[in-house]
Scaffold this motif. Structure first.
Motif, PDB file in Angstrom:
ATOM      1  N   LYS A  44      16.154 -30.439  49.264  1.00 45.46           N
ATOM      2  CA  LYS A  44      14.868 -30.068  48.674  1.00 45.46           C
ATOM      3  C   LYS A  44      14.843 -28.565  48.383  1.00 45.46           C
ATOM      4  O   LYS A  44      14.367 -28.133  47.327  1.00 45.46           O
ATOM      5  CB  LYS A  44      13.736 -30.429  49.642  1.00 45.46           C
ATOM      6  CG  LYS A  44      12.358 -30.149  49.072  1.00 45.46           C
ATOM      7  CD  LYS A  44      11.272 -30.397  50.085  1.00 45.46           C
ATOM      8  CE  LYS A  44       9.917 -29.984  49.513  1.00 45.46           C
ATOM      9  NZ  LYS A  44       8.862 -30.049  50.531  1.00 45.46           N
ATOM     10  N   TRP A  47      16.528 -27.571  45.069  1.00 44.10           N
ATOM     11  CA  TRP A  47      15.728 -27.740  43.849  1.00 44.10           C
ATOM     12  C   TRP A  47      14.782 -26.551  43.665  1.00 44.10           C
ATOM     13  O   TRP A  47      14.583 -26.080  42.553  1.00 44.10           O
ATOM     14  CB  TRP A  47      14.970 -29.057  43.920  1.00 44.10           C
ATOM     15  CG  TRP A  47      15.199 -29.991  42.755  1.00 44.10           C
ATOM     16  CD1 TRP A  47      14.235 -30.672  42.078  1.00 44.10           C
ATOM     17  CD2 TRP A  47      16.447 -30.357  42.135  1.00 44.10           C
ATOM     18  NE1 TRP A  47      14.800 -31.437  41.089  1.00 44.10           N
ATOM     19  CE2 TRP A  47      16.155 -31.266  41.093  1.00 44.10           C
ATOM     20  CE3 TRP A  47      17.774 -30.011  42.350  1.00 44.10           C
ATOM     21  CZ2 TRP A  47      17.138 -31.820  40.269  1.00 44.10           C
ATOM     22  CZ3 TRP A  47      18.752 -30.563  41.541  1.00 44.10           C
ATOM     23  CH2 TRP A  47      18.432 -31.443  40.522  1.00 44.10           C
ATOM     24  N   SER A  48      14.257 -26.052  44.783  1.00 47.04           N
ATOM     25  CA  SER A  48      13.372 -24.880  44.699  1.00 47.04           C
ATOM     26  C   SER A  48      14.183 -23.635  44.332  1.00 47.04           C
ATOM     27  O   SER A  48      13.725 -22.804  43.537  1.00 47.04           O
ATOM     28  CB  SER A  48      12.683 -24.618  46.036  1.00 47.04           C
ATOM     29  OG  SER A  48      12.000 -25.766  46.446  1.00 47.04           O
ATOM     30  N   GLU A  51      14.913 -23.098  40.742  1.00 42.02           N
ATOM     31  CA  GLU A  51      13.770 -22.624  39.941  1.00 42.02           C
ATOM     32  C   GLU A  51      13.706 -21.107  39.854  1.00 42.02           C
ATOM     33  O   GLU A  51      12.973 -20.563  39.029  1.00 42.02           O
ATOM     34  CB  GLU A  51      12.463 -23.187  40.509  1.00 42.02           C
ATOM     35  CG  GLU A  51      12.230 -24.604  40.024  1.00 42.02           C
ATOM     36  CD  GLU A  51      11.218 -25.371  40.856  1.00 42.02           C
ATOM     37  OE1 GLU A  51      10.423 -24.726  41.567  1.00 42.02           O
ATOM     38  OE2 GLU A  51      11.249 -26.610  40.796  1.00 42.02           O
ATOM     39  N   THR A  52      14.469 -20.433  40.715  1.00 45.30           N
ATOM     40  CA  THR A  52      14.448 -18.956  40.631  1.00 45.30           C
ATOM     41  C   THR A  52      15.230 -18.455  39.416  1.00 45.30           C
ATOM     42  O   THR A  52      15.187 -17.280  39.096  1.00 45.30           O
ATOM     43  CB  THR A  52      15.057 -18.308  41.895  1.00 45.30           C
ATOM     44  OG1 THR A  52      16.406 -18.758  42.041  1.00 45.30           O
ATOM     45  CG2 THR A  52      14.262 -18.642  43.136  1.00 45.30           C
TER      46      THR A  52
ATOM     47  N   GLU B 185      12.850 -26.575  54.193  1.00 34.50           N
ATOM     48  CA  GLU B 185      11.513 -26.860  53.678  1.00 34.50           C
ATOM     49  C   GLU B 185      10.802 -27.826  54.609  1.00 34.50           C
ATOM     50  O   GLU B 185      11.370 -28.300  55.581  1.00 34.50           O
ATOM     51  CB  GLU B 185      11.617 -27.480  52.284  1.00 34.50           C
ATOM     52  CG  GLU B 185      12.264 -26.564  51.275  1.00 34.50           C
ATOM     53  CD  GLU B 185      11.303 -25.572  50.656  1.00 34.50           C
ATOM     54  OE1 GLU B 185      10.092 -25.848  50.670  1.00 34.50           O
ATOM     55  OE2 GLU B 185      11.757 -24.531  50.159  1.00 34.50           O
TER      56      GLU B 185
END
Lengths: 164, 190
Positions: A44, A47-48, A51-52, B185
């Motif tokens: 997860k 995926w974040s 985005e950077t 996360e």
């Protein structure tokens, strides 16, 4: 469920492609497995992280530049573009081929046979020489025979045994 | 609002305004796709122009059998791959990563955030470069361009199942490569 199975079915879990029972099984495993939980979290997090990678802003005149390029291409087609734009016209090609064939047949049938032209001209020259020789012989013979005339009246012959 | 296919059919009939509208909708996405593919800012715009020129020139042969975006990104992928393969013979990865930020204003004070983002761009690009071509394309189309698995399958000319596998495998590899940069996360969902 084993850790290996969890990792293999993670994509279906992510996409929501699993049944309620399967989903509940995975979540039950995740609750009790630190390693798999860490794996899911990292996935997860990835995926974040992706985005950077920011977007870039295009220049404001992208579309006008495009139409300028189109105009330039139209203005200077060049040989390469001409070749690229050349579309095979089979009707025209067929017509040209027919004309070519008909031309070959027509001119082939009616053109003079010049294979013996050198000999023909030599023959003609020889023939002229022969005619001239023939005429010369005829004149000479006539002159000789005229001594013994007469051929037409015999008026010129006289003397002993001659004609008058 | 007219669909992309309707605009393309109008372009086919000679309506250049319709093509301008199509470009307006998609040029930013195509530009960024090419930029992420090549990591060369200055060439991305030229390549994006090339993509739209190819689409425009093919308009007369256009048949609305597939979604316009899949056709567009298929052309963009081909243009990018051709460029990268040609360029890679002349340029090293270091040169490509150094090229980033060339367009940034040197007079502006560079904040920590900009430095961090620049570093992350290099790191992500380098990690992406290690993936097999199809995994990289699948992730870029699904993650960055927002194409569905079905649309990505059309671009890659494979099955939806294959696309899911490409994304999954690529993702797992990227997790390995980028582990030091990953933060844990919250609860499960991805």
């Amino acid at each position: 469920m084993e850790c290996r199975e969890i990792k293999e079915t993670l994509i279906e879990y992510t996409l929501g492609d699993l049944s309620h029972v399967e989903k509940a099984n995975i979540e039950s495993h995740l609750d009790g497995c630190i390693e798999c939980r860490g794996f899911v979290s990292e996935s997860k997090g990835l995926w974040s992280l992706l985005e950077t990678w920011d977007e870039v802003e295009p220049s404001g005149d992208f579309i006008s530049n495009f139409w300028d390029n189109v105009e330039e291409t139209k203005a200077s087609p060049g040989f390469l573009n001409w070749i690229q734009n050349l579309k095979p016209n089979w009707t025209l090609a067929g017509a040209m081929a027919s004309i070519f064939l008909v031309s070959i047949i027509t001119f082939g049938a009616f053109s003079p046979d010049t294979r013996n032209s050198i000999f023909m001209s030599a023959d003609e020259r020889d023939e002229l020489i022969l005619i001239e020789l023939d005429n010369a012989i005829s004149r000479e013979t006539a002159d000789v025979l005229s001594i013994y005339g007469p051929w037409d009246g015999g008026s010129e012959i006289n003397g002993n045994g001659g004609f008058n | 609002m007219e669909s992309d296919i309707e605009l393309m059919l109008r372009t086919k009939d000679g309506d250049d305004g319709a093509f301008s509208e199509l470009m307006n909708r998609h040029y930013k996405g195509v530009l960024n796709y090419i930029y992420r593919f090549t990591n060369l800012r200055e060439n991305s715009e030229d390549l994006a122009q090339e993509v739209f020129l190819r689409v425009y020139r093919s308009a007369s042969k256009y048949r609305p059998e597939a979604k316009f975006t899949t056709w567009l990104y298929k052309i963009a992928t081909n243009v990018s791959l051709t460029y990268v393969k040609k360029k890679n013979t002349n340029i090293s990865l270091d040169e490509m990563t150094e090229n980033i930020g060339e367009y940034e204003d040197s007079d502006v004070e560079i904040s920590d955030d900009i430095i961090y983002r620049k570093e992350m761009r290099n790191v992500i690009f380098s990690a992406m470069e290690t993936l097999p071509e199809r995994e990289k394309i699948a992730i870029m189309l699904c993650k960055y361009e927002g194409l569905s698995y079905e649309e990505t399958a059309d671009v890659l000319e494979c099955t939806v199942g294959a696309v899911k596998a490409y994304v999954h495998r690529g993702r797992m590899k990227l997790v390995d490569k980028l582990k030091p940069y990953l933060m844990e996360e919250g609860k499960y969902g991805m």
